[in-house]
Design a protein around this motif. Structure first.
Motif, mmCIF file in Angstrom:
data_model
loop_
_atom_site.group_PDB
_atom_site.id
_atom_site.type_symbol
_atom_site.label_atom_id
_atom_site.label_comp_id
_atom_site.label_asym_id
_atom_site.label_seq_id
_atom_site.Cartn_x
_atom_site.Cartn_y
_atom_site.Cartn_z
ATOM 1 N N LEU A 210 0.822 -1.212 0.000
ATOM 2 C CA LEU A 210 0.000 0.000 0.000
ATOM 3 C C LEU A 210 0.857 1.264 0.000
ATOM 4 C CD1 LEU A 210 -3.109 0.657 0.300
ATOM 5 C CD2 LEU A 210 -2.691 0.869 2.759
ATOM 6 N N GLY A 211 2.125 1.110 0.427
ATOM 7 C CA GLY A 211 3.023 2.257 0.500
ATOM 8 C C GLY A 211 3.142 2.859 1.884
ATOM 9 N N ALA A 212 2.719 2.109 2.922
ATOM 10 C CA ALA A 212 2.851 2.603 4.294
ATOM 11 C C ALA A 212 4.325 2.718 4.669
ATOM 12 C CB ALA A 212 2.129 1.674 5.266
ATOM 13 N N LEU A 213 4.662 3.802 5.376
ATOM 14 C CA LEU A 213 6.051 4.026 5.788
ATOM 15 C C LEU A 213 6.221 3.641 7.255
ATOM 16 C CD1 LEU A 213 6.598 7.590 4.221
ATOM 17 C CD2 LEU A 213 7.164 5.373 3.191
ATOM 18 N N ASP A 214 7.146 2.754 7.535
ATOM 19 C CA ASP A 214 7.487 2.408 8.919
ATOM 20 C C ASP A 214 8.966 2.078 8.942
ATOM 21 O OD1 ASP A 214 7.727 1.622 11.516
ATOM 22 O OD2 ASP A 214 6.160 0.094 11.464
ATOM 23 N N PHE A 215 9.795 3.089 9.210
ATOM 24 C CA PHE A 215 11.237 2.909 9.021
ATOM 25 C C PHE A 215 11.804 1.867 9.968
ATOM 26 C CE2 PHE A 215 15.756 4.034 9.047
ATOM 27 C CZ PHE A 215 15.979 4.055 7.684
ATOM 28 N N ALA A 216 11.544 2.036 11.285
ATOM 29 C CA ALA A 216 12.186 1.124 12.243
ATOM 30 C C ALA A 216 11.198 0.395 13.137
ATOM 31 C CB ALA A 216 13.205 1.895 13.080
ATOM 32 N N GLY A 217 9.900 0.468 12.815
ATOM 33 C CA GLY A 217 8.988 -0.396 13.558
ATOM 34 C C GLY A 217 7.975 0.265 14.472
ATOM 35 N N GLY A 218 7.396 1.391 14.059
ATOM 36 C CA GLY A 218 6.371 2.042 14.883
ATOM 37 C C GLY A 218 5.153 1.162 15.072
ATOM 38 N N THR A 219 4.676 0.561 13.977
ATOM 39 C CA THR A 219 3.525 -0.346 14.099
ATOM 40 C C THR A 219 3.990 -1.708 14.594
ATOM 41 O OG1 THR A 219 3.786 -0.957 11.779
ATOM 42 C CG2 THR A 219 2.138 0.718 12.273
ATOM 43 N N VAL A 220 5.082 -2.205 14.023
ATOM 44 C CA VAL A 220 5.519 -3.576 14.283
ATOM 45 C C VAL A 220 5.917 -3.765 15.743
ATOM 46 C CG1 VAL A 220 7.085 -5.402 13.540
ATOM 47 C CG2 VAL A 220 6.435 -3.597 11.937
ATOM 48 N N VAL A 221 6.738 -2.857 16.243
ATOM 49 C CA VAL A 221 7.271 -3.017 17.597
ATOM 50 C C VAL A 221 6.390 -2.308 18.625
ATOM 51 C CG1 VAL A 221 9.249 -2.527 19.117
ATOM 52 C CG2 VAL A 221 9.628 -3.281 16.748
ATOM 53 N N HIS A 222 6.059 -1.051 18.376
ATOM 54 C CA HIS A 222 5.478 -0.236 19.449
ATOM 55 C C HIS A 222 3.959 -0.315 19.543
ATOM 56 C CE1 HIS A 222 9.421 1.027 20.489
ATOM 57 N NE2 HIS A 222 9.664 1.331 19.225
ATOM 58 N N ILE A 223 3.260 -0.198 18.407
ATOM 59 C CA ILE A 223 1.796 -0.350 18.483
ATOM 60 C C ILE A 223 1.465 -1.770 18.938
ATOM 61 C CG2 ILE A 223 -0.296 -0.544 17.064
ATOM 62 C CD1 ILE A 223 0.565 1.948 15.580
ATOM 63 N N SER A 224 2.181 -2.755 18.407
ATOM 64 C CA SER A 224 1.866 -4.151 18.751
ATOM 65 C C SER A 224 2.083 -4.413 20.238
ATOM 66 C CB SER A 224 2.705 -5.109 17.903
ATOM 67 O OG SER A 224 4.062 -5.051 18.292
ATOM 68 N N SER A 225 3.223 -4.008 20.773
ATOM 69 C CA SER A 225 3.494 -4.291 22.195
ATOM 70 C C SER A 225 2.643 -3.407 23.103
ATOM 71 C CB SER A 225 4.977 -4.092 22.507
ATOM 72 O OG SER A 225 5.377 -2.777 22.200
ATOM 73 N N GLY A 226 2.395 -2.173 22.716
ATOM 74 C CA GLY A 226 1.632 -1.250 23.550
ATOM 75 C C GLY A 226 0.169 -1.659 23.669
ATOM 76 N N PHE A 227 -0.477 -1.875 22.531
ATOM 77 C CA PHE A 227 -1.884 -2.280 22.583
ATOM 78 C C PHE A 227 -2.011 -3.734 23.031
ATOM 79 C CE2 PHE A 227 -2.311 1.713 20.463
ATOM 80 C CZ PHE A 227 -3.552 2.171 20.884
ATOM 81 N N GLY A 228 -0.972 -4.533 22.780
ATOM 82 C CA GLY A 228 -0.946 -5.897 23.307
ATOM 83 C C GLY A 228 -0.903 -5.890 24.825
ATOM 84 N N ALA A 229 -0.083 -5.005 25.392
ATOM 85 C CA ALA A 229 0.027 -4.911 26.852
ATOM 86 C C ALA A 229 -1.304 -4.507 27.472
ATOM 87 C CB ALA A 229 1.113 -3.909 27.240
#
Lengths: 105, 397
Positions: free
Chosen positions: B151-170
């Motif tokens: 789709l062209g989403a930009l995530d250089f070092a993991g805002g969705t992968v690392v932080h949204i996932s662990s934050g909302f997971g927690a």
């Protein structure tokens, strides 16, 4: 004069201390201690193996006060340190022979 | 062809990112009560160990194997099949292990939601399921050729992968496991603030490897990522400290929390924005995450160490901010303030889907573990503290 010594749950200290202050009982000495009562600490079960946590962290409050305040203070401690489970603690009241203030001549 | 300079740089970055995991452990350990300090650090190490093995066995393949329907990678690289010493710029095996340290860190961040009350055995089962069903798909979406990157989403070092996932997971994990005994009634005084500051320092240090290393080469973009990382963290630290100063005292815990908030928010953006934008991104993150923490407390939620407020909310803001502040001068893609509404909308969709997916799937996994082997320790064990109850060890501080 009397000395009240209460061994209570550490997490109850704040409520007890606030309630004492509210009723004008300012002076106290608090020590972190570890101890056990009649039930000998807490026994934890791990897959058949029992681990006895022998000495549980508690706090000890010491208050020296006039005789007339003793019932009030004991009541406050009993009310605010109470959970109804084992390990709520003990209160001891002693006679004081002499009480001096270091600052006084 | 292998480039020795890039390879040397990424090996060092990988080691730096690894240090973030015990860093999270120390950061969290200082904030719990003395009876749970060892447990909190250990959970981070255990998370890292579990994910490391999962990753080389099949996690890497699920994230970076050939794309299946935009959702997950295929099993071509199970057991690291075809992941060798050659590669484009850096060896394939180095790329694999660089990604491994990210995956391990992510589960360590999530332990916030379980603080002081989780059974270690259940956490291991949960962690294995979580990294497989939440982390691996999200990594695939962003970097492995999945729908978000298509789709062209930009995530250089993991805002969705690392932080949204662990934050909302927690947050989901905390809702399933329930509040700590006495939460809201007793003051749960932090065991050791300097330990938290030390953990925060290690995180900040490691984050340079996290963000600059995500360029996978020692070049100008990596240097930009390094710079904006530093600046955003500083802006976040000052913003949170300032806001908390108005309400009371400028606590050191608030200062370091703000720095982490700034680091989280710049993570997805660091390869796409310039330094002046990074000040704004970091400062807004500091204020926003502080507001999220106050909101959590007001709602009586015991997401104990604020992975949601800092990583979840900060990660969401960072993903949106990437769509606002990206500049063609750095990366060839413009964001909203340069007139590209499209990129902003893509970022909103990407972050929104990540939030919903991470929250819902984590909730289901935690429920599954809760209903089968139980997530939480017995009441007496929780009272004595997990250090003694789970590890048979205790600390004097």
């Amino acid at each position: 004069m009397k000395k009240i010594e209460a061994v209570i749950r550490p997490e109850k200290l704040e409520k007890v201390s606030e309630a004492l202050l509210d009723k004008g009982h300012h002076a106290m000495t608090v020590t972190e201690v570890r101890g056990r009562g009649a039930q000998r600490g807490i026994a934890l079960q791990f897959r058949g193996k029992e681990i006895l946590v022998d000495l549980i962290p508690k706090v000890k409050i010491e208050i020296v006060t006039e005789d007339k305040n003793v019932d009030d203070i004991v009541d406050i401690i009993k009310t605010y340190a109470h959970t109804g489970k084992n390990g709520d603690g003990k209160i001891f009241v002693y006679d004081i022979e002499k009480c001096l203030t270091v600052r006084d001549e | 062809m292998i480039n020795s300079g890039d390879t040397a740089f990424i090996i060092i970055c990988t080691a730096m990112v690894m240090l973030m995991t015990p860093g999270v452990g120390l950061f969290y350990a200082g904030m719990v009560r003395r009876k749970s300090v060892i447990s909190m650090i250990t959970l981070a190490f255990v998370a890292f160990a579990v994910v490391s093995i999962q990753w080389v066995l099949f996690g890497y393949s699920l994230a970076f194997g050939p794309d299946i329907a935009g959702f997950i990678g295929g099993l071509d690289h199970v057991g690291l099949a075809g992941v060798g010493l050659d590669g484009d710029g850096i060896p394939d095996i180095l790329f694999m292990v660089f990604q491994l340290v990210f995956a391990g860190l992510t589960l360590a961040i999530l332990t916030s939601g379980f603080a002081e009350r989780v059974k270690l055995s259940s956490f291991i089962v949960f962690g294995l399921l979580w990294t497989t069903l939440v982390y691996d798909p999200l990594a695939h979406w962003a970097w492995g050729g999945g729908w978000a990157s298509q789709l062209g989403a930009l995530d250089f070092a993991g805002g969705t992968v690392v932080h949204i996932s662990s934050g909302f997971g927690a947050l989901a994990a905390a809702l399933v496991i329930g509040k700590r005994l006495g939460f809201g009634q007793e003051t749960m005084e932090p065991a050791n603030i300097p330990l938290t500051l030390l953990g925060g320092a290690l995180l900040w240090f490691g984050w340079f490897g996290f963000n600059a290393g995500s360029e996978l080469a020692a070049d100008g973009i990596a240097a930009n990522a390094f710079t904006v990382t530093l600046v955003a963290a500083s802006a976040g630290a000052l913003a949170w400290m300032g806001a908390s100063w108005i309400k009371g005292k400028p606590s050191s815990l608030g200062m370091i929390s703000g720095a982490i908030a700034g680091l989280v928010a710049i993570t997805p953006a660091c390869g796409f924005v310039d330094t002046m934008s990074a000040i704004v991104i970091g400062a807004v993150a500091g204020l926003l995450c502080y507001a999220a923490l106050l909101f959590r407390l007001k709602k009586g939620l015991d997401e104990s160490l604020d992975a949601w407020a800092i990583h979840g909310v900060g990660g969401f803001w960072g993903a949106i901010a990437t769509g606002i502040f990206a500049t063609a001068a750095i990366c060839g893609i413009d964001g909203l303030i340069y007139g590209n509404v499209n990129q902003f909308v893509i970022q909103l969709i990407d972050a929104g889907v990540a939030v919903v997916y991470a929250f819902v799937v984590t909730y289901v996994i935690a429920m599954l573990v809760e209903k089968t082997i139980g997530l939480r320790v017995e009441e007496e064990e929780e009272y004595v503290g997990l250090d003694i109850a789970q590890h048979g060890e205790s600390v004097r501080m």
